[in-house]
Scaffold this motif. Structure first.
Motif, short mmCIF file in Angstrom:
data_model
loop_
_atom_site.label_atom_id
_atom_site.label_comp_id
_atom_site.label_asym_id
_atom_site.label_seq_id
_atom_site.Cartn_x
_atom_site.Cartn_y
_atom_site.Cartn_z
N PHE A 141 0.79 -1.07 -0.12
CA PHE A 141 0.15 -0.02 0.07
C PHE A 141 0.77 1.31 -0.14
O PHE A 141 1.80 1.28 0.73
CB PHE A 141 -1.02 0.05 1.19
N GLY A 142 0.51 2.12 -0.61
CA GLY A 142 1.13 3.56 -0.55
C GLY A 142 0.33 4.50 -0.43
O GLY A 142 -1.02 4.48 -0.74
N ILE A 143 0.64 5.70 0.44
CA ILE A 143 -0.01 6.90 0.67
C ILE A 143 0.87 7.95 0.47
O ILE A 143 2.25 8.22 0.48
CB ILE A 143 0.03 7.02 2.27
N LEU A 144 0.25 8.81 -0.58
CA LEU A 144 0.98 10.06 -1.07
C LEU A 144 0.12 11.28 -0.76
O LEU A 144 -1.07 11.43 -1.01
CB LEU A 144 1.12 9.85 -2.53
N THR A 145 0.69 12.41 -0.08
CA THR A 145 0.16 13.66 0.50
C THR A 145 1.08 14.61 -0.22
O THR A 145 2.10 14.56 -0.89
CB THR A 145 0.13 13.73 1.89
N ASN A 146 0.53 15.88 -0.05
CA ASN A 146 1.49 16.87 -0.54
C ASN A 146 2.65 16.92 -0.03
O ASN A 146 3.85 17.62 -0.81
CB ASN A 146 0.72 18.31 -0.49
N LEU A 187 11.72 12.25 -8.39
CA LEU A 187 10.55 11.69 -8.70
C LEU A 187 9.24 12.59 -7.99
O LEU A 187 8.13 12.58 -8.68
CB LEU A 187 10.27 10.32 -8.67
N TYR A 188 9.58 12.74 -6.65
CA TYR A 188 8.62 13.31 -6.13
C TYR A 188 9.18 14.66 -5.51
O TYR A 188 9.43 15.09 -4.31
CB TYR A 188 7.98 12.56 -5.00
N PRO A 189 9.25 15.78 -6.44
CA PRO A 189 9.95 17.24 -5.97
C PRO A 189 9.53 17.69 -4.91
O PRO A 189 10.02 18.40 -3.98
CB PRO A 189 10.03 17.90 -7.26
N GLY A 190 8.15 17.60 -4.62
CA GLY A 190 7.36 18.37 -3.55
C GLY A 190 7.42 17.56 -2.30
O GLY A 190 6.89 18.27 -1.13
N VAL A 191 7.88 16.67 -2.26
CA VAL A 191 7.65 15.51 -1.04
C VAL A 191 8.94 15.68 -0.24
O VAL A 191 10.21 15.70 -1.02
CB VAL A 191 7.38 14.13 -1.48
N HIS A 192 8.80 15.88 1.02
CA HIS A 192 10.11 15.81 1.96
C HIS A 192 10.44 14.80 2.88
O HIS A 192 11.28 14.68 3.85
CB HIS A 192 10.53 17.26 2.38
N ASN A 193 9.09 13.90 3.25
CA ASN A 193 8.93 13.07 4.07
C ASN A 193 8.98 11.74 3.41
O ASN A 193 7.92 11.63 2.63
CB ASN A 193 7.78 13.30 5.02
N PHE A 194 10.03 10.92 3.79
CA PHE A 194 9.74 9.59 2.80
C PHE A 194 9.91 8.65 3.93
O PHE A 194 10.83 8.38 4.80
CB PHE A 194 11.04 9.45 1.87
#
Length: 250
Positions: A141-146, A187-194
């Motif tokens: 499962f994947g969860i993606l937010t801003n 790949l996710y330039p707006g994301v900073h929590n991995f």
């Protein structure tokens, strides 16, 4: 046998005593999901290699729904609970999904911005971190937010997969961490929590990992099913109790 909603369901048992449902859909929470079945569920209805675990008489009964036996029918199926928890919320209205994700992040002590947009997805593959071929690890499962990306690894009775990667020297968590380290920031330039999130019966799935860019967290199905913001919170608690009660120990 009665299910978590006190409805009669047909079951069979393997030679080792593991319960299987005659109808795979009887092993899933389906409340509020229309039309049925969704593509994610059908994707998992492939033929199992475990048919040999049943007697010839039981096989015939197991195969009458699909024409074959699927792992989705096993009470031990980690995919069944993954769908029941994350598949149902993925199909919920965005306001309910955002609220659930916010509560989940708080429970996991993840510092995140207010969840204004989100996606929850099941059983998608990422490029392999060793060689970038398309048949990389399957994300349960994947969860993606801003600002946050979570790659989830779901377990029930099984242990963490080892001997993976190009040289068979890595485990499932390592592959996901390496992908997030090497490629996710671009790949996710707006994301900073991995985050790599492991969910199991007990809080012991994920090995301890500390890194500058990736956080590994382990939690339990019990902790997630307790979240009041899930629109099927009450049913999930009954479902989890039913699944634990009927899981074969040992």
């Amino acid at each position: 046998m009665k299910n978590w909603n006190q409805q009669e369901v047909e079951i069979l048992k393997s030679k080792g005593g593991v319960i299987a449902l005659a109808n795979p859909y009887d092993n899933l929470v389906t409340t509020g999901v229309e039309p049925w079945p969704p593509a994610e569920v059908v994707q998992k209805l492939y033929q199992s290699r475990q048919t040999r675990a049943f007697s010839e008489e039981e096989k015939e009964k197991l195969q009458k729904f699909n024409g074959y036996y699927s792992d989705f029918q096993s009470i031990h199926s980690e995919d069944a609970i993954t769908w029941s928890v994350f598949g149902t919320i993925a199909r919920a209205q965005i306001e309910k999904r955002n609220k659930f994700i916010s509560e989940l992040f708080q429970t996991l002590d993840l510092e995140s911005e207010a969840v204004e947009s989100s996606e929850i997805y099941l059983w998608r593959r990422i490029p392999h971190p060793d060689n970038l071929v398309p048949s990389g690890p399957e994300i349960d499962f994947g969860i993606l937010t801003n600002d946050t990306l979570v790659l989830g690894e779901a377990k029930w009775k099984s242990s963490l997969g080892a001997a993976q990667g190009k040289n068979k020297d890595k485990n499932q968590i390592q592959l996901r961490v390496e992908f997030l380290q090497k490629y996710a920031p671009k790949l996710y330039p707006g994301v900073h929590n991995f985050v790599v999130l492991s969910v199991g019966l007990n809080n012991d799935v994920t090995e301890n990992y500390t890194g500058k860019t990736v956080k590994c967290i382990s939690t339990t199905w019990g902790a997630i099913c307790c979240l009041q913001s899930h629109p099927h919170h009450d049913e999930l608690q009954r479902y989890l109790a039913w699944k634990i009660k009927n899981t074969k120990n040992g």
